[in-house]
Design an enzyme around this catalytic site. Structure first.
Site, mmCIF file in Angstrom:
data_model
loop_
_atom_site.group_PDB
_atom_site.id
_atom_site.type_symbol
_atom_site.label_atom_id
_atom_site.label_comp_id
_atom_site.label_asym_id
_atom_site.label_seq_id
_atom_site.Cartn_x
_atom_site.Cartn_y
_atom_site.Cartn_z
ATOM 1 N N LYS A 86 -0.256 3.655 -2.631
ATOM 2 C CA LYS A 86 -1.434 4.571 -2.109
ATOM 3 C C LYS A 86 -0.280 5.379 -4.088
ATOM 4 C CE LYS A 86 -4.012 4.600 1.401
ATOM 5 N NZ LYS A 86 -3.165 4.252 2.751
ATOM 6 N N ALA B 204 0.366 7.206 -6.643
ATOM 7 C CA ALA B 204 -0.481 8.604 -7.466
ATOM 8 C C ALA B 204 0.565 9.464 -8.117
ATOM 9 C CB ALA B 204 -0.876 9.510 -6.242
ATOM 10 N N PRO C 231 -11.123 -0.836 4.447
ATOM 11 C CA PRO C 231 -10.208 0.097 5.653
ATOM 12 C C PRO C 231 -11.329 0.981 6.278
ATOM 13 C CG PRO C 231 -9.625 1.370 3.697
ATOM 14 C CD PRO C 231 -10.769 0.838 3.131
ATOM 15 N N GLN D 75 -11.205 4.030 13.601
ATOM 16 C CA GLN D 75 -11.635 4.468 12.405
ATOM 17 C C GLN D 75 -12.874 4.905 13.638
ATOM 18 O OE1 GLN D 75 -10.445 6.146 8.797
ATOM 19 N NE2 GLN D 75 -8.890 3.861 8.744
ATOM 20 N N SER E 9 -11.041 7.288 3.682
ATOM 21 C CA SER E 9 -12.415 6.809 4.875
ATOM 22 C C SER E 9 -12.169 7.944 6.015
ATOM 23 C CB SER E 9 -11.821 5.576 6.084
ATOM 24 O OG SER E 9 -10.364 6.285 5.804
ATOM 25 N N VAL F 114 -12.733 0.099 9.266
ATOM 26 C CA VAL F 114 -13.568 -1.030 10.637
ATOM 27 C C VAL F 114 -12.334 -0.460 12.059
ATOM 28 C CG1 VAL F 114 -15.080 -2.017 9.636
ATOM 29 C CG2 VAL F 114 -12.791 -2.983 10.591
ATOM 30 N N ASP G 80 0.972 -1.374 0.252
ATOM 31 C CA ASP G 80 -0.206 -0.212 -0.108
ATOM 32 C C ASP G 80 1.175 1.093 0.027
ATOM 33 O OD1 ASP G 80 -2.351 1.533 0.137
ATOM 34 O OD2 ASP G 80 -2.340 1.304 2.095
ATOM 35 N N GLY H 29 -6.277 -2.493 10.731
ATOM 36 C CA GLY H 29 -4.785 -2.027 11.627
ATOM 37 C C GLY H 29 -4.778 -2.356 12.750
HETATM 38 P P1 XMP Z 1 -6.834 1.346 10.812
HETATM 39 O O1 XMP Z 1 -5.269 1.347 11.967
HETATM 40 O O2 XMP Z 1 -7.644 2.619 10.798
HETATM 41 O O3 XMP Z 1 -6.100 1.464 9.872
HETATM 42 O O4 XMP Z 1 -7.413 -0.102 11.293
HETATM 43 C C1 XMP Z 1 -6.266 1.300 8.136
HETATM 44 C C2 XMP Z 1 -5.437 0.797 8.109
HETATM 45 O O5 XMP Z 1 -6.028 0.974 5.803
HETATM 46 C C3 XMP Z 1 -5.440 2.035 5.513
HETATM 47 N N1 XMP Z 1 -6.181 3.286 5.404
HETATM 48 C C4 XMP Z 1 -7.468 4.282 3.642
HETATM 49 N N2 XMP Z 1 -6.345 3.079 2.497
HETATM 50 N N3 XMP Z 1 -8.378 3.915 1.354
HETATM 51 C C5 XMP Z 1 -6.869 3.380 1.492
HETATM 52 O O6 XMP Z 1 -6.565 2.870 0.984
HETATM 53 C C6 XMP Z 1 -8.905 3.924 2.805
HETATM 54 O O7 XMP Z 1 -9.297 5.144 2.764
HETATM 55 C C7 XMP Z 1 -8.120 3.864 4.264
HETATM 56 N N4 XMP Z 1 -8.497 3.978 5.389
HETATM 57 C C8 XMP Z 1 -7.331 3.376 6.017
HETATM 58 C C9 XMP Z 1 -4.116 3.163 6.160
HETATM 59 O O8 XMP Z 1 -3.289 3.322 5.766
HETATM 60 C C10 XMP Z 1 -3.717 2.116 7.345
HETATM 61 O O9 XMP Z 1 -3.338 1.365 6.818
#
Ligand code: XMP
Length: 246
Positions: free
Chosen positions: A84, A86, A192, A197, A140, A194, A82, A215
């Site tokens: 991301k 861009a 992601p 967040q 998110s 839950v 990940d 996470g």
């Molecule tokens: P937590 O600790 O919040 O971690 O459970 C979440 C994990 O997911 C990633 N994350 C996202 N990745 N779009 C994404 O592509 C999102 O909206 C998003 N929100 C959280 C974050 O990097 C972490 O690893």
């Protein structure tokens, strides 16, 4: 997508069935987990209980590329990188080459860069290598409402046409998950958001996701092995029925 089972999706689903789990672990190290040994110990406790493992920039900065290779070695994946992505397609492709060479099975890339000379080059490379691409079409956090999420539906349609393997869509905006599932009954959706967040575990699955990316709720637990078992029970294991979806 298109009802075809890509190689990455097959690996993810096979692993999910074996682990009886719809959890994808998001491992982002802080504190003591910045030690490679401790990180490996944690992942060893969880890898057979999750459908896949997502590692991102925090891990890359903590351990370096060779550290990441060592971290993955001998553990059950599939591993998703990940970053991301861009950038322009040329650079995205260059980065994805390195990431696939390290042993990752899929990369996460932003759809907002657009398809032409953007996402398409990563998707092309992934096809050549038998790997996967997951497109971020919404995020998110609250700021995602300011710009990104407003174009979510267009980005899903475009990235689907470009041939991505699945979408990353947020648990914090379940209406987007419901709409994605309504429009693309066969699509692979990872969500992601839950736990730490806010939305409860299992809520993204109920709204239409196939997997929940978890996470902090796992990584920060004092007993990660017990916690993952508890989560699997709460979410109901795989219970996936047939795949690909009809
Ligand atoms: P937590 O600790 O919040 O971690 O459970 C979440 C994990 O997911 C990633 N994350 C996202 N990745 N779009 C994404 O592509 C999102 O909206 C998003 N929100 C959280 C974050 O990097 C972490 O690893």
């Amino acid at each position: 997508m298109e009802g075809l089972l890509g190689s990455f999706t097959s690996k993810l689903v096979e692993k999910a069935k074996r682990a009886d789990s719809r959890i994808v672990l998001a491992f982002d190290p802080t504190g003591e987990l910045r030690s490679l040994e401790r990180a490996k110990n944690l992942l060893s406790q969880l890898s057979d209980r999750v459908a896949g493992i997502k590692l991102g920039l925090p891990s890359l900065l903590a351990y370096g590329p060779e550290g990441l290779r060592g971290l993955m070695e001998g553990l059950e994946g599939p591993f998703i990188c990940d970053l991301k992505m861009a950038d322009i397609g040329y650079v995205n492709r260059m980065v994805a080459e390195e990431v696939f060479e390290l042993g990752f099975e899929a990369v996460i890339a932003h759809a907002f860069v657009g398809i032409r000379e953007g996402l398409e080059e990563v998707v092309g490379l992934a096809r050549e290598r038998g790997k996967g691409v997951l497109a971020v079409c919404a995020m998110s956090h609250r700021g995602a409402e300011e710009y990104l999420n407003a174009r979510c539906l267009e980005m899903m349609e475009a990235s689907r046409s470009a041939g991505v393997d699945g979408f990353i869509l947020p648990a914090t905006f379940p209406e987007l998950l419901r709409e994605a599932r309504r429009r693309y009954p066969e699509a692979l959706i990872l969500s992601p958001g839950v736990g730490a967040q806010g939305p409860p575990l299992g809520s993204a699955l109920k709204a239409g996701a196939d997997f929940e990316i978890v996470g902090r709720a796992l990584v920060s637990s004092p007993s990660p092995r017990l916690k993952v078992e508890e989560m699997r029970r709460e979410m109901g294991g795989w219970t996936g029925g047939s795949w690909p979806r009809r």
